[in-house]
Design a protein around this motif. Structure first.
Motif, PDB file in Angstrom:
ATOM      1  N   MET A   1      30.791   5.311  -6.615  1.00  0.00           N
ATOM      2  CA  MET A   1      29.623   5.095  -5.801  1.00  0.00           C
ATOM      3  C   MET A   1      28.660   4.616  -6.651  1.00  0.00           C
ATOM      4  O   MET A   1      28.209   4.982  -7.862  1.00  0.00           O
ATOM      5  CB  MET A   1      29.305   6.199  -5.079  1.00  0.00           C
ATOM      6  N   ASN A   2      27.798   3.387  -6.244  1.00  0.00           N
ATOM      7  CA  ASN A   2      26.724   2.814  -6.717  1.00  0.00           C
ATOM      8  C   ASN A   2      25.721   3.953  -7.040  1.00  0.00           C
ATOM      9  O   ASN A   2      25.096   4.609  -6.370  1.00  0.00           O
ATOM     10  CB  ASN A   2      26.163   1.631  -6.013  1.00  0.00           C
ATOM     11  N   PRO A   3      25.070   3.840  -8.173  1.00  0.00           N
ATOM     12  CA  PRO A   3      23.947   4.555  -8.576  1.00  0.00           C
ATOM     13  C   PRO A   3      22.681   4.310  -7.879  1.00  0.00           C
ATOM     14  O   PRO A   3      22.641   2.949  -7.540  1.00  0.00           O
ATOM     15  CB  PRO A   3      24.024   4.616 -10.206  1.00  0.00           C
ATOM     16  N   PHE A   4      21.797   5.177  -7.510  1.00  0.00           N
ATOM     17  CA  PHE A   4      20.657   4.666  -6.686  1.00  0.00           C
ATOM     18  C   PHE A   4      19.588   5.717  -7.102  1.00  0.00           C
ATOM     19  O   PHE A   4      19.929   6.796  -7.254  1.00  0.00           O
ATOM     20  CB  PHE A   4      20.768   4.552  -5.461  1.00  0.00           C
ATOM     21  N   ALA A   5      18.166   5.294  -6.824  1.00  0.00           N
ATOM     22  CA  ALA A   5      17.210   6.348  -6.965  1.00  0.00           C
ATOM     23  C   ALA A   5      16.880   7.016  -5.595  1.00  0.00           C
ATOM     24  O   ALA A   5      17.318   6.332  -4.567  1.00  0.00           O
ATOM     25  CB  ALA A   5      15.927   5.626  -7.611  1.00  0.00           C
ATOM     26  N   TYR A   6      15.976   7.952  -5.727  1.00  0.00           N
ATOM     27  CA  TYR A   6      15.897   8.604  -4.297  1.00  0.00           C
ATOM     28  C   TYR A   6      14.063   8.996  -4.572  1.00  0.00           C
ATOM     29  O   TYR A   6      13.764   9.346  -5.286  1.00  0.00           O
ATOM     30  CB  TYR A   6      16.543   9.757  -4.154  1.00  0.00           C
ATOM     31  N   ALA A   7      13.642   8.765  -3.082  1.00  0.00           N
ATOM     32  CA  ALA A   7      12.311   8.971  -3.010  1.00  0.00           C
ATOM     33  C   ALA A   7      12.000   9.815  -1.457  1.00  0.00           C
ATOM     34  O   ALA A   7      12.605   9.430  -0.641  1.00  0.00           O
ATOM     35  CB  ALA A   7      11.343   7.899  -3.215  1.00  0.00           C
ATOM     36  N   ARG A   8      11.127  10.584  -1.683  1.00  0.00           N
ATOM     37  CA  ARG A   8      10.711  11.295  -0.398  1.00  0.00           C
ATOM     38  C   ARG A   8       9.387  10.970  -0.151  1.00  0.00           C
ATOM     39  O   ARG A   8       8.512  12.047  -0.748  1.00  0.00           O
ATOM     40  CB  ARG A   8      10.975  12.842  -0.355  1.00  0.00           C
ATOM     41  N   PRO A   9       8.910   9.986   0.615  1.00  0.00           N
ATOM     42  CA  PRO A   9       7.415   9.874   0.878  1.00  0.00           C
ATOM     43  C   PRO A   9       6.641  10.728   1.598  1.00  0.00           C
ATOM     44  O   PRO A   9       7.375  11.336   2.596  1.00  0.00           O
ATOM     45  CB  PRO A   9       7.350   8.402   1.590  1.00  0.00           C
ATOM     46  N   GLY A  10       5.447  11.015   1.598  1.00  0.00           N
ATOM     47  CA  GLY A  10       4.798  11.925   2.386  1.00  0.00           C
ATOM     48  C   GLY A  10       3.998  11.474   3.373  1.00  0.00           C
ATOM     49  O   GLY A  10       3.362  12.041   4.257  1.00  0.00           O
ATOM     50  N   SER A  11       3.888  10.167   3.606  1.00  0.00           N
ATOM     51  CA  SER A  11       3.303   9.536   4.635  1.00  0.00           C
ATOM     52  C   SER A  11       4.031   7.903   5.029  1.00  0.00           C
ATOM     53  O   SER A  11       5.022   7.650   4.277  1.00  0.00           O
ATOM     54  CB  SER A  11       1.895   9.051   4.435  1.00  0.00           C
ATOM     55  N   VAL A  12       3.923   7.449   6.164  1.00  0.00           N
ATOM     56  CA  VAL A  12       4.419   6.316   6.608  1.00  0.00           C
ATOM     57  C   VAL A  12       3.931   5.161   5.795  1.00  0.00           C
ATOM     58  O   VAL A  12       4.632   4.363   5.437  1.00  0.00           O
ATOM     59  CB  VAL A  12       3.887   5.950   8.073  1.00  0.00           C
ATOM     60  N   ASP A  13       2.577   5.002   5.487  1.00  0.00           N
ATOM     61  CA  ASP A  13       2.425   4.128   4.615  1.00  0.00           C
ATOM     62  C   ASP A  13       2.859   4.122   3.046  1.00  0.00           C
ATOM     63  O   ASP A  13       3.245   3.267   2.519  1.00  0.00           O
ATOM     64  CB  ASP A  13       0.405   4.237   4.272  1.00  0.00           C
ATOM     65  N   GLU A  14       3.083   5.426   2.568  1.00  0.00           N
ATOM     66  CA  GLU A  14       3.862   5.323   1.476  1.00  0.00           C
ATOM     67  C   GLU A  14       5.304   5.203   1.587  1.00  0.00           C
ATOM     68  O   GLU A  14       5.989   4.263   0.531  1.00  0.00           O
ATOM     69  CB  GLU A  14       3.724   6.828   0.906  1.00  0.00           C
ATOM     70  N   ALA A  15       5.941   5.397   2.805  1.00  0.00           N
ATOM     71  CA  ALA A  15       7.371   4.799   2.898  1.00  0.00           C
ATOM     72  C   ALA A  15       7.296   3.286   2.927  1.00  0.00           C
ATOM     73  O   ALA A  15       8.235   2.827   2.618  1.00  0.00           O
ATOM     74  CB  ALA A  15       7.641   5.606   4.390  1.00  0.00           C
ATOM     75  N   LEU A  16       6.591   2.749   3.753  1.00  0.00           N
ATOM     76  CA  LEU A  16       6.512   1.182   3.660  1.00  0.00           C
ATOM     77  C   LEU A  16       6.437   0.577   2.354  1.00  0.00           C
ATOM     78  O   LEU A  16       6.846  -0.369   2.007  1.00  0.00           O
ATOM     79  CB  LEU A  16       5.228   0.916   4.455  1.00  0.00           C
ATOM     80  N   ARG A  17       5.300   1.503   1.537  1.00  0.00           N
ATOM     81  CA  ARG A  17       5.430   0.873  -0.044  1.00  0.00           C
ATOM     82  C   ARG A  17       6.760   0.844  -0.499  1.00  0.00           C
ATOM     83  O   ARG A  17       6.984  -0.062  -1.323  1.00  0.00           O
ATOM     84  CB  ARG A  17       4.084   1.472  -0.643  1.00  0.00           C
ATOM     85  N   LEU A  18       7.309   2.006  -0.494  1.00  0.00           N
ATOM     86  CA  LEU A  18       8.650   2.322  -1.300  1.00  0.00           C
ATOM     87  C   LEU A  18       9.732   1.352  -0.501  1.00  0.00           C
ATOM     88  O   LEU A  18      10.403   0.506  -1.319  1.00  0.00           O
ATOM     89  CB  LEU A  18       8.853   3.660  -1.022  1.00  0.00           C
ATOM     90  N   GLY A  19       9.589   1.227   0.824  1.00  0.00           N
ATOM     91  CA  GLY A  19      10.790   0.605   1.553  1.00  0.00           C
ATOM     92  C   GLY A  19      10.660  -1.024   1.122  1.00  0.00           C
ATOM     93  O   GLY A  19      11.682  -1.668   1.412  1.00  0.00           O
ATOM     94  N   SER A  20       9.595  -1.516   0.813  1.00  0.00           N
ATOM     95  CA  SER A  20       9.353  -3.094   0.561  1.00  0.00           C
ATOM     96  C   SER A  20       9.912  -3.320  -0.760  1.00  0.00           C
ATOM     97  O   SER A  20      10.114  -4.680  -0.984  1.00  0.00           O
ATOM     98  CB  SER A  20       7.825  -3.366   0.656  1.00  0.00           C
ATOM     99  N   GLN A  21      10.428  -2.369  -1.483  1.00  0.00           N
ATOM    100  CA  GLN A  21      10.959  -2.777  -2.836  1.00  0.00           C
ATOM    101  C   GLN A  21      12.302  -3.434  -2.697  1.00  0.00           C
ATOM    102  O   GLN A  21      12.984  -3.019  -1.659  1.00  0.00           O
ATOM    103  CB  GLN A  21      11.056  -1.428  -3.669  1.00  0.00           C
ATOM    104  N   PRO A  22      12.836  -4.234  -3.606  1.00  0.00           N
ATOM    105  CA  PRO A  22      14.038  -4.885  -3.388  1.00  0.00           C
ATOM    106  C   PRO A  22      15.157  -3.692  -3.406  1.00  0.00           C
ATOM    107  O   PRO A  22      15.133  -2.917  -4.324  1.00  0.00           O
ATOM    108  CB  PRO A  22      14.306  -5.880  -4.585  1.00  0.00           C
ATOM    109  N   GLY A  23      16.198  -3.751  -2.702  1.00  0.00           N
ATOM    110  CA  GLY A  23      17.247  -2.990  -2.754  1.00  0.00           C
ATOM    111  C   GLY A  23      16.834  -1.662  -2.118  1.00  0.00           C
ATOM    112  O   GLY A  23      17.861  -0.760  -1.998  1.00  0.00           O
TER     113      GLY A  23
END
Length: 332
Positions: A1-23
């Protein structure tokens, strides 16, 4: 399985910031995405866990409609009193999907993003798949294509959309509410999923980093006469060969208005307004139902193993309309 990082944002704005990263990919219940990751079909660099975001409410809208937060589980949506009362078609569709365990985990936002169904896409042992590797070919066209599309397909892909929920949403004319770093936009369900064309790797109109936050259901006159019919190889935990979402507004036996959508036949839920207009103003009969089915199936192009879907869909439309006409309220 391809290795990946994991993040759990605390807000929608933080999720959008993380989700905009490549991949980056958003994950909620994970009932489809994690299977694809394990199989190596999806190879995200970062999984952004949005399951704890405050998007799990069902709320009334000022116009009489209903908003389902993206993190509402399929089980909770199907069993919510307002959904069962006002949108029994949606409740029936949700309860026909997967199994109880999966419905408890799956979210309505994630349900919208299920990848299309095709053995050649899900199995890396088949190298030819334009959805996985654009330009490699479509193994299903000349392979075993019993489950595949008869409508809206292209030379590049004949996969089918797998969701039951989305077929009901198409008939109910839902609107998908999406957040971006630039604000909010609203996408009618009919525009949300794409036909394959020459870019079958793109299943939806979402841009990278966009996050579904809600599904808005407009006020509906179809609560009393609605039926979701799913035809499948076994009675549970199976995808539809053909499904029909049928909703009627009746004046006696005469159809005032109708909504029809098909599942299991195309790369997206299949709706043809001309088929609905063919029912309006007429008594519901075998003849009017056949006219509607003919228009829904107009242009169907079967492959070697799925020509049976045309007749099956025609009969399913007639039966779904007949059952819907007899309903007098929530039947979920």
């Amino acid at each position: 399985m391809n290795p990946f990082a994991y993040a759990r944002p605390g807000s929608v704005d933080e999720a959008l910031r993380l989700g905009s990263q490549p991949g980056a990919r958003y994950v909620a219940g994970g009932t489809n995405l994690l299977d694809l990751v394990k199989a190596g079909v999806e190879t995200p660099r970062l999984l952004v866990d949005v399951s704890r975001l405050p998007l799990a409410e069902v709320t009334a809208l000022p116009d009489g409609g209903l908003r389902l937060g993206a993190m509402v589980s399929n089980t909770d949506a199907a069993n919510h009193a307002r959904v069962r009362e006002r949108y029994p078609l949606l409740a029936q569709a949700l309860l026909s999907g997967a199994s109880g365990q999966l419905r408890n985990m799956a979210t309505v936002g994630g349900n919208l993003l299920q990848r299309t169904r095709c053995h050649y896409f899900y199995d890396l042992g088949f190298p030819a798949c334009n959805k996985r590797k654009p330009g490699s070919g479509c193994g299903a066209r000349d392979g075993i294509n019993r489950i595949h599309a008869i409508l809206g397909a292209s030379e590049h892909c004949i996969a089918v959309h797998p969701s039951d929920m989305c077929v009901a949403l198409a008939a109910l004319e839902a609107v998908i509410v999406v957040r971006t770093t630039a604000g909010e936009r609203r996408i009618p369900i009919g525009d949300f999923h794409r036909l394959p064309g020459d870019t079958p790797q793109c299943d939806t109109m979402l841009a990278p980093g966009e996050l579904i936050v809600a599904i808005d259901l407009p006020p509906s006159p179809y609560a009393a006469h609605a039926h979701y019919l799913k035809v499948r190889d076994r009675s549970s935990f199976a995808f539809a060969l053909v499904s029909v979402a049928a909703a009627l507004e009746l004046d006696g036996n005469r159809v005032r208005s109708a909504r029809l959508a098909l599942g299991g036949v195309a790369h997206k839920p299949w709706r043809v307004p001309a088929a609905e207009r063919a029912l309006a103003g007429r008594p519901l009969s075998a003849h009017s139902a056949a006219d509607a089915a003919r228009l829904l199936l107009d242009g169907a192009q079967p492959y070697a193993h799925n020509a049976f879907k045309i007749g099956l869909a025609q009969r399913a439309v007639a039966l779904a309309l007949q059952v819907a006409s007899r309903q007098t309220g929530a039947q979920a």
